[in-house]
Structures are given as structure tokens and as C-alpha cells.
Scaffold this motif. Sequence first.
Motif, short mmCIF file in Angstrom:
data_model
loop_
_atom_site.label_atom_id
_atom_site.label_comp_id
_atom_site.label_asym_id
_atom_site.label_seq_id
_atom_site.Cartn_x
_atom_site.Cartn_y
_atom_site.Cartn_z
N ASP A 1 0.83 -1.21 0.00
CA ASP A 1 0.00 0.00 0.00
C ASP A 1 0.87 1.26 0.00
OD1 ASP A 1 -1.90 1.96 0.12
OD2 ASP A 1 -2.74 1.34 2.04
N SER B 1 -0.15 4.89 1.52
CA SER B 1 -0.25 5.21 2.95
C SER B 1 0.88 4.52 3.70
CB SER B 1 -1.60 4.76 3.51
OG SER B 1 -1.64 3.35 3.59
N ASP B 2 0.92 4.71 4.99
CA ASP B 2 1.93 4.06 5.83
C ASP B 2 1.42 2.74 6.40
OD1 ASP B 2 3.69 6.13 5.41
OD2 ASP B 2 3.00 7.25 7.16
N ALA B 3 0.27 2.25 5.89
CA ALA B 3 -0.35 1.05 6.44
C ALA B 3 0.41 -0.23 6.10
CB ALA B 3 -1.79 0.94 5.94
N GLY B 4 1.01 -0.30 4.93
CA GLY B 4 1.70 -1.51 4.50
C GLY B 4 3.18 -1.46 4.85
#
Length: 147
Positions: free
Chosen positions: A38, A41-44
Motif C-alpha cells: 500500500d 499510505s503508511d499502512a503496509g
Amino acid sequence: MTSRPHGAATAIRLRAMVFPAATVLLACAGAAVVLAADPTSDAGFPLPPCPVKWLTGLDCPGCGSTRMIYSLLHGDVLAALHFNAAAVLFIPFFLWTWGAWVLGRWRGRSVRTWEQWRWSPLVGLVLIAVWSVIRNLPFPPFDALYV
């Protein structure tokens, strides 16, 4: 005049499809990594930054391509165009080239594509240079191209 048995011709064609099949598998693996990471964003998990942007602060012609691919995999064409419009517009040409390569391997002879057109290399270089400049201009409307 000798002819090959039908089974031998089929075996040769199937062998010729190994590399195209490998490119499909690699593309699927790359898509899976991009989906898991991802990059929007910083989600992955983190992907490596563009070395040109990291060293100079400028967007290179390919900057935003990973986020563009992620957006296309989610069906968000407008976001993909924002991240790298030139790469989105190049996709049909890339698919044409890949398809011609696969067809050429299947037929046993090359298939001509846009790459063999007389002005293709020069036009490609000019388009890349223009894209590199306009996406780094710091005023409207070009500042919207900065990613």
C-alpha cells in the motif's frame, strides 16, 4: 521437404511460451507486493524510495509509478493519473509490445510494433524529457503533478 510431426511443433510452441508465462507470473508477484505494501499510505510495509527523488528532491519520469499501479489495481484511474499520468498513457503501448513479443514467440517470427517506427526513439525521449520538466514546475497547474 520434411515436416515436423504435430507433437514436435506443439512442444516447440509451448517451450517458446515459458518466458512469456514467467513474465506474467512476475507481474502478478509484483502486483501482490504493491497491494500488500500500500504505497499510498503508511499502512503496509515500506517500499524503497525513488533514488532520484531521494537524492535531488525532484520527481523523475517514473516517480509515482508504484502508487499509480496500486491505484489501477483498485480501479481508481483518476488517482493513477495523478500519481503518474505519463505511465498510465504508456500502458497500452507496453501491452502492445508485450503482446507482439508473445505472438512472435508463438509464431516463431517477430511481429512489428510501434518500437520499429522511424521516430519512436526520438519521440519517446522528447516525451520523457517534457514530462520530467513539467511535473517539477512549481506553479499551477503543473504543481498538481508533483507527487
